[in-house]
Design a protein around this motif. Sequence first.
Motif, PDB file in Angstrom:
ATOM      1  N   MET A   1       0.967  -1.121  -0.017  1.00 54.43           N
ATOM      2  CA  MET A   1      -0.115   0.108   0.010  1.00 54.43           C
ATOM      3  C   MET A   1       0.743   1.346   0.128  1.00 54.43           C
ATOM      4  O   MET A   1       1.820   1.277   0.857  1.00 54.43           O
ATOM      5  N   LYS A   2       0.554   2.426  -0.957  1.00 56.56           N
ATOM      6  CA  LYS A   2       1.299   3.432  -0.894  1.00 56.56           C
ATOM      7  C   LYS A   2       0.746   4.275   0.135  1.00 56.56           C
ATOM      8  O   LYS A   2      -0.450   4.800   0.153  1.00 56.56           O
ATOM      9  N   LEU A   3       1.564   4.970   1.037  1.00 59.32           N
ATOM     10  CA  LEU A   3       1.170   5.521   2.040  1.00 59.32           C
ATOM     11  C   LEU A   3       1.106   7.206   1.747  1.00 59.32           C
ATOM     12  O   LEU A   3       0.290   7.960   2.154  1.00 59.32           O
ATOM     13  N   VAL A   4       2.068   7.491   1.216  1.00 56.54           N
ATOM     14  CA  VAL A   4       2.508   8.909   0.710  1.00 56.54           C
ATOM     15  C   VAL A   4       3.096   8.792  -0.660  1.00 56.54           C
ATOM     16  O   VAL A   4       3.810   7.952  -0.820  1.00 56.54           O
ATOM     17  N   LYS A   5       2.847   9.832  -1.352  1.00 51.89           N
ATOM     18  CA  LYS A   5       3.747   9.965  -2.629  1.00 51.89           C
ATOM     19  C   LYS A   5       5.050  10.538  -2.040  1.00 51.89           C
ATOM     20  O   LYS A   5       5.196  11.750  -1.920  1.00 51.89           O
ATOM     21  N   ILE A   6       6.239   9.801  -2.245  1.00 49.69           N
ATOM     22  CA  ILE A   6       7.383  10.270  -1.924  1.00 49.69           C
ATOM     23  C   ILE A   6       8.127  10.674  -3.311  1.00 49.69           C
ATOM     24  O   ILE A   6       8.112   9.944  -4.278  1.00 49.69           O
ATOM     25  N   PRO A   7       8.387  11.871  -3.352  1.00 48.24           N
ATOM     26  CA  PRO A   7       8.906  12.574  -4.615  1.00 48.24           C
ATOM     27  C   PRO A   7       9.884  11.698  -5.051  1.00 48.24           C
ATOM     28  O   PRO A   7      10.880  11.343  -4.455  1.00 48.24           O
ATOM     29  N   GLU A   8      10.078  11.494  -6.309  1.00 47.07           N
ATOM     30  CA  GLU A   8      10.839  10.598  -7.151  1.00 47.07           C
ATOM     31  C   GLU A   8      12.260  11.487  -7.514  1.00 47.07           C
ATOM     32  O   GLU A   8      13.541  10.990  -7.807  1.00 47.07           O
ATOM     33  N   THR A   9      12.045  12.720  -7.826  1.00 40.79           N
ATOM     34  CA  THR A   9      13.096  13.779  -8.092  1.00 40.79           C
ATOM     35  C   THR A   9      13.299  14.872  -6.787  1.00 40.79           C
ATOM     36  O   THR A   9      12.562  14.815  -6.037  1.00 40.79           O
ATOM     37  N   GLU A  10      14.678  14.966  -6.858  1.00 41.63           N
ATOM     38  CA  GLU A  10      14.872  15.731  -5.676  1.00 41.63           C
ATOM     39  C   GLU A  10      14.482  17.547  -6.135  1.00 41.63           C
ATOM     40  O   GLU A  10      14.754  17.816  -7.259  1.00 41.63           O
ATOM     41  N   THR A  11      14.209  18.162  -5.189  1.00 41.70           N
ATOM     42  CA  THR A  11      13.681  19.382  -5.371  1.00 41.70           C
ATOM     43  C   THR A  11      14.898  20.388  -4.709  1.00 41.70           C
ATOM     44  O   THR A  11      15.109  20.075  -3.751  1.00 41.70           O
ATOM     45  N   ILE A  12      15.446  21.040  -5.603  1.00 45.37           N
ATOM     46  CA  ILE A  12      16.488  22.055  -5.000  1.00 45.37           C
ATOM     47  C   ILE A  12      15.937  23.452  -4.750  1.00 45.37           C
ATOM     48  O   ILE A  12      15.157  24.131  -5.438  1.00 45.37           O
ATOM     49  N   CYS A  13      15.706  23.372  -3.501  1.00 44.01           N
ATOM     50  CA  CYS A  13      14.878  24.758  -2.918  1.00 44.01           C
ATOM     51  C   CYS A  13      15.418  26.121  -3.383  1.00 44.01           C
ATOM     52  O   CYS A  13      16.756  26.251  -3.407  1.00 44.01           O
ATOM     53  N   ARG A  14      14.797  26.991  -3.573  1.00 44.62           N
ATOM     54  CA  ARG A  14      15.223  28.347  -3.933  1.00 44.62           C
ATOM     55  C   ARG A  14      14.536  29.362  -2.970  1.00 44.62           C
ATOM     56  O   ARG A  14      13.604  28.866  -2.195  1.00 44.62           O
ATOM     57  N   ASN A  15      15.334  30.488  -2.805  1.00 48.14           N
ATOM     58  CA  ASN A  15      14.740  31.559  -2.013  1.00 48.14           C
ATOM     59  C   ASN A  15      13.923  32.291  -3.106  1.00 48.14           C
ATOM     60  O   ASN A  15      13.988  32.238  -4.343  1.00 48.14           O
ATOM     61  N   LEU A  16      12.891  32.987  -2.123  1.00 48.65           N
ATOM     62  CA  LEU A  16      12.014  33.798  -2.958  1.00 48.65           C
ATOM     63  C   LEU A  16      12.508  35.378  -2.522  1.00 48.65           C
ATOM     64  O   LEU A  16      12.243  35.688  -1.243  1.00 48.65           O
ATOM     65  N   SER A  17      12.722  35.938  -3.658  1.00 47.34           N
ATOM     66  CA  SER A  17      13.389  37.288  -3.011  1.00 47.34           C
ATOM     67  C   SER A  17      12.903  38.321  -4.034  1.00 47.34           C
ATOM     68  O   SER A  17      13.007  38.058  -5.344  1.00 47.34           O
ATOM     69  N   GLY A  18      12.224  39.441  -3.603  1.00 44.53           N
ATOM     70  CA  GLY A  18      11.726  40.387  -4.407  1.00 44.53           C
ATOM     71  C   GLY A  18      10.734  39.994  -5.578  1.00 44.53           C
ATOM     72  O   GLY A  18      10.846  40.539  -6.673  1.00 44.53           O
ATOM     73  N   GLY A  19      10.281  38.906  -5.101  1.00 42.82           N
ATOM     74  CA  GLY A  19       9.179  38.372  -6.088  1.00 42.82           C
ATOM     75  C   GLY A  19       9.701  37.330  -7.066  1.00 42.82           C
ATOM     76  O   GLY A  19       9.156  36.864  -8.112  1.00 42.82           O
ATOM     77  N   LYS A  20      11.142  37.182  -6.816  1.00 44.20           N
ATOM     78  CA  LYS A  20      11.673  36.055  -8.029  1.00 44.20           C
ATOM     79  C   LYS A  20      12.212  34.881  -7.310  1.00 44.20           C
ATOM     80  O   LYS A  20      12.690  34.989  -6.115  1.00 44.20           O
ATOM     81  N   TRP A  21      12.216  33.792  -7.834  1.00 45.86           N
ATOM     82  CA  TRP A  21      13.069  32.761  -7.381  1.00 45.86           C
ATOM     83  C   TRP A  21      14.311  33.037  -7.736  1.00 45.86           C
ATOM     84  O   TRP A  21      14.716  32.959  -8.655  1.00 45.86           O
ATOM     85  N   THR A  22      15.113  32.625  -6.809  1.00 49.49           N
ATOM     86  CA  THR A  22      16.793  32.701  -6.690  1.00 49.49           C
ATOM     87  C   THR A  22      17.590  31.427  -6.090  1.00 49.49           C
ATOM     88  O   THR A  22      16.881  30.994  -5.239  1.00 49.49           O
ATOM     89  N   THR A  23      18.208  31.205  -7.014  1.00 47.11           N
ATOM     90  CA  THR A  23      19.280  30.044  -6.542  1.00 47.11           C
ATOM     91  C   THR A  23      20.438  30.470  -5.635  1.00 47.11           C
ATOM     92  O   THR A  23      21.128  31.150  -5.955  1.00 47.11           O
ATOM     93  N   SER A  24      20.369  29.727  -4.432  1.00 45.52           N
ATOM     94  CA  SER A  24      21.568  30.497  -3.435  1.00 45.52           C
ATOM     95  C   SER A  24      22.893  29.701  -3.957  1.00 45.52           C
ATOM     96  O   SER A  24      23.081  28.760  -4.557  1.00 45.52           O
ATOM     97  N   LYS A  25      23.733  30.602  -3.691  1.00 47.65           N
ATOM     98  CA  LYS A  25      25.293  30.302  -3.954  1.00 47.65           C
ATOM     99  C   LYS A  25      25.776  29.380  -2.671  1.00 47.65           C
ATOM    100  O   LYS A  25      26.851  29.160  -2.705  1.00 47.65           O
ATOM    101  N   GLY A  26      25.164  29.458  -1.474  1.00 49.41           N
ATOM    102  CA  GLY A  26      25.483  28.854  -0.364  1.00 49.41           C
ATOM    103  C   GLY A  26      25.540  27.416  -0.586  1.00 49.41           C
ATOM    104  O   GLY A  26      24.920  26.682  -1.329  1.00 49.41           O
ATOM    105  N   LYS A  27      26.182  26.752   0.495  1.00 54.34           N
ATOM    106  CA  LYS A  27      26.190  25.175   0.519  1.00 54.34           C
ATOM    107  C   LYS A  27      24.820  24.624   0.692  1.00 54.34           C
ATOM    108  O   LYS A  27      23.894  25.198   1.190  1.00 54.34           O
TER     109      LYS A  27
END
Length: 492
Positions: A1-27
Amino acid sequence: MKLVKIPETETICRNLSGGKWTTSKGKHLAVHSPYNGAAIGQVPLSTNQEVDEAVSKAQEAFPAWKQTPIKERTQFLFRFRDLMIKHLDRLAHTAAAESGKTVAEARAGVMKGLEVAEFALSLQNMDAGGLMEVSRGVTCQSNREPLGVVLGIAPFNFPAMVPLWMYPVALTMGNCFVLKPSEKVPLTSQIVGELILEAGYPAGVFSIVNGGVDAVNALIDHPGIKAVAFVGSTPAAKAVYMRASSHGKRALALGGAKNHLIVVPDADLELTVKGVVDSFTGCAGQRCMAASLMIAVGDVEPIIEKIKSTATKMTLGSEMGALIDKPAYDRISGILDRAEKSGAKIVVDGRKASAPQGYEKGFWLGPTIIDNAKPGTECADVEIFGPVLTIVRSPNLSSAMALEQKNPFGNATSIFTSSGATARYVASQATNGMIGVNIGVPVPREPFSFGGTKESKFGHGDITGVSSLDFWTDLKKVTVKWAPQADQNWMS
Ligand code: NAD
């Protein structure tokens, strides 16, 4: 039985800054699903420059947002709430996959959070301020003014709900809001950010800055941040409160808890067993309102026996979720080992429970009950934050109340009884902020506000409800006279 949809691809989280999605340069750190340990995303540790950019853009957005009438600001929230409901299934699966909750719990968390949005939607009709003629020809008026750019820092256990305690009211009252999600559960906030943009909120009004302690500190220290709301563990709450206060900033920091359920012999068997079991196993005990300590007053043996048999029958995965990570499992397992050494007895040991099939690599601990614990020992005193019920025995109600009053934490106290007099006595003597009568998780519903006392909250007022308005706004008083008055009065 599937309990939850575990994402199959990794989401690279971004910041939302000034209304735009930005990719962080941080680790970037890996985000793992508690269900099976799989890497489901990456979360950045934003740099100080990225913190500064997000806050600066929010500061730029503030003057126009403040000038926008509340009725117009509210229209964005109407659209946002509809979008949250439209995407409820996606939000619930994402929150469950990253936090370990069951999907039903994650869905309930979103809906409970949206109650605060519904409260915020009503503010346009409620908060008209006040005007009075205070002297002949002199009026005094008060208006609620937004503070500027405000910050919300969230814990892992409610990825959607806890941020929803904060931003609907903060935004509706005219602030720009920066969210720092928990680095353990950053994915749900990515969907929230997407829906905020789809709802049409102006750029910079709502921002997301990902990261850990360093990002929190950089945000608190930023001169553009005017108020800091925090929800998390007590040591972090205290640190955040002190840091923000040292800058002269307004701060409200909600911390951990050790909630007490008092059960007396006249308690209704069915109501009590359901209330206690739901309270300590719901969200796998990872909620700040979960039952942690049951004070058994006198002979309540039939109730304890049924709590044990009900908890033992629970199925992991479908009826109860997972712990957030392996360190949480190891920490709790250590507490259980030491509980036995202190003389208490583990009468239901969740370490022996089976993981759901196909999810064996997850962080599973079944319902666990420690009986005959002594007050003053670790398992009776510390926040365990897992599906563990510690039972201490008390000869009478007044010694039970003495334990409640000694509890350094101050979120919830519940009494299970059929007697109105007993319920009234406990409610009047209890020192915690949220009291339940025959309710295991006495979370107040809006417009009643959420907030504890003692080491569960640093700062004044509560984080939701009418009380929260004082946190997110300043009261401006305007006193007016247009013409000289003939009478002699100190205001004339
Ligand atoms: P946590 O304190 O580890 O983290 C919460 C947030 O604070 C995260 O965003 C994290 O990045 C940040 N943080 C962690 N340590 C910090 C520090 N030293 N200085 C500044 N920021 C710091 O909490 P958690 O493990 O994510 O959440 C579980 C805790 O939250 C439990 O103690 C639970 O009782 C509490 N909680 C309380 C409430 C409430 O309303 N009182 C609600 C939910 C959770």
